[in-house]
Design an enzyme around this catalytic site. Structure first.
Site, PDB file in Angstrom:
ATOM      1  N   ARG A  15       0.842  -1.200   0.000  1.00  0.00           N
ATOM      2  CA  ARG A  15       0.000   0.000   0.000  1.00  0.00           C
ATOM      3  C   ARG A  15       0.876   1.249   0.000  1.00  0.00           C
ATOM      4  O   ARG A  15       1.747   1.409   0.848  1.00  0.00           O
ATOM      5  CB  ARG A  15      -0.894  -0.008   1.237  1.00  0.00           C
ATOM      6  N   SER A  29      -9.295   8.760  17.101  1.00  0.00           N
ATOM      7  CA  SER A  29      -9.915   7.608  17.764  1.00  0.00           C
ATOM      8  C   SER A  29      -8.923   6.914  18.693  1.00  0.00           C
ATOM      9  O   SER A  29      -9.262   6.530  19.814  1.00  0.00           O
ATOM     10  CB  SER A  29     -10.437   6.626  16.713  1.00  0.00           C
ATOM     11  N   GLY A  34      -7.562   4.457  22.637  1.00  0.00           N
ATOM     12  CA  GLY A  34      -6.444   3.528  22.624  1.00  0.00           C
ATOM     13  C   GLY A  34      -6.441   2.675  21.358  1.00  0.00           C
ATOM     14  O   GLY A  34      -7.386   2.710  20.567  1.00  0.00           O
ATOM     15  N   GLY A  54       0.124  -3.084   9.758  1.00  0.00           N
ATOM     16  CA  GLY A  54      -0.348  -1.996  10.615  1.00  0.00           C
ATOM     17  C   GLY A  54       0.270  -0.643  10.348  1.00  0.00           C
ATOM     18  O   GLY A  54       0.264   0.226  11.234  1.00  0.00           O
ATOM     19  N   GLU A  55       0.779  -0.409   9.135  1.00  0.00           N
ATOM     20  CA  GLU A  55       1.421   0.887   8.887  1.00  0.00           C
ATOM     21  C   GLU A  55       0.430   2.045   9.034  1.00  0.00           C
ATOM     22  O   GLU A  55       0.800   3.132   9.492  1.00  0.00           O
ATOM     23  CB  GLU A  55       2.053   0.922   7.493  1.00  0.00           C
ATOM     24  N   ARG A  56      -0.822   1.803   8.674  1.00  0.00           N
ATOM     25  CA  ARG A  56      -1.823   2.862   8.812  1.00  0.00           C
ATOM     26  C   ARG A  56      -1.981   3.258  10.293  1.00  0.00           C
ATOM     27  O   ARG A  56      -2.049   4.441  10.624  1.00  0.00           O
ATOM     28  CB  ARG A  56      -3.156   2.383   8.231  1.00  0.00           C
ATOM     29  N   ARG A  57      -2.018   2.248  11.165  1.00  0.00           N
ATOM     30  CA  ARG A  57      -2.131   2.529  12.606  1.00  0.00           C
ATOM     31  C   ARG A  57      -0.880   3.250  13.123  1.00  0.00           C
ATOM     32  O   ARG A  57      -0.951   4.154  13.951  1.00  0.00           O
ATOM     33  CB  ARG A  57      -2.353   1.217  13.375  1.00  0.00           C
ATOM     34  N   GLU A  88      -2.082  -9.115   4.693  1.00  0.00           N
ATOM     35  CA  GLU A  88      -2.719  -8.077   5.504  1.00  0.00           C
ATOM     36  C   GLU A  88      -3.443  -7.059   4.636  1.00  0.00           C
ATOM     37  O   GLU A  88      -4.547  -6.611   4.942  1.00  0.00           O
ATOM     38  CB  GLU A  88      -1.658  -7.373   6.364  1.00  0.00           C
ATOM     39  N   ASN A  89      -2.845  -6.713   3.504  1.00  0.00           N
ATOM     40  CA  ASN A  89      -3.456  -5.711   2.633  1.00  0.00           C
ATOM     41  C   ASN A  89      -4.608  -6.269   1.820  1.00  0.00           C
ATOM     42  O   ASN A  89      -5.564  -5.561   1.517  1.00  0.00           O
ATOM     43  CB  ASN A  89      -2.397  -5.097   1.705  1.00  0.00           C
TER      44      ASN A  89
END
Length: 219
Positions: A15, A29, A34, A54-57, A88-89
């Protein structure tokens, strides 16, 4: 819990686009509630950790100015890291066809077959992989249109089946509205392929006749 400063993105992350507003909403959020699902990372030398999932997180944490992030640390090879990143993507709906294609191609370039890759990531039809990687054969201008969403994945797939000059001809037909349905699009692409094959056959026969005459003259 890891310092965000010790976490680095995967340079081969499939991504490449992250919606700024969606990231801002996620950051808000996370600050309020958390992080519900930790990111997944692999350990690197010098105390660093590379993101597997989890790069977005992670980006939301950086945007929100958070100093630490919850993470699952697993020790995997680079090859397994890339496989996990693809999986994951694929579980998200907004990965683009070209992001998917480049991720697949990176794995295939290591010697893994489409069948092996399909098995590893849980895809039943290996042709899903080859159809996606075929998009990388598009003329650069059509790659750009596909990247921007001005060309549909099905249009890109049919264009990618053709030689560069035939891609231009089919694209004109698409622009002219002559490929308004997928059946018409597929039929047009099949027509160009058949014409190219027939032309090649005639060229081969012409070459055979030329060689034959040359042998007769020599005799």
């Amino acid at each position: 819990s890891l310092p965000t400063s010790s976490v680095i993105p995967n340079p081969d992350q499939p991504r490449k686009r992250f919606d700024p507003q969606a990231l801002a909403d996620l950051a808000a959020s996370i600050k309020e509630n958390g992080l519900i699902q930790p990111i997944t990372v692999r350990p690197l030398p010098d105390g660093l950790h590379m993101i597997i999932a989890g790069e977005r997180r992670y980006r939301a944490h950086i945007l929100g100015g958070l100093d630490t992030i919850e993470a699952n640390v697993i020790d995997v090879t680079e090859a397994d890291r890339d496989i996990l990143a693809i999986v994951e993507n694929l579980q998200r709906e907004d990965i683009t066809p070209l992001e998917e294609a480049r991720a697949y191609q990176r794995i295939l370039d290591t010697g893994v077959t489409a069948e092996e890759l399909a098995h590893k990531i849980g895809i039943k039809q290996p042709h899903r992989i080859t159809d996606r990687t075929a998009l990388l054969r598009l003329n650069p201008s059509y790659l750009a249109l596909l990247e921007k969403g001005h060309l549909s994945p099905s249009q890109g797939t049919e264009l990618a089946r053709l030689e560069p000059s035939d891609q231009d001809l089919l694209f004109r037909m698409i622009n002219d509205g002559r490929c308004s349905t997928y059946l018409k699009l597929r039929a047009a692409a099949d027509g160009f392929i058949a014409a190219r094959s027939q032309s090649s056959m005639f060229e081969d026969r012409s070459e055979e006749r030329r060689v034959g005459k040359s042998v007769d003259l020599g005799g």
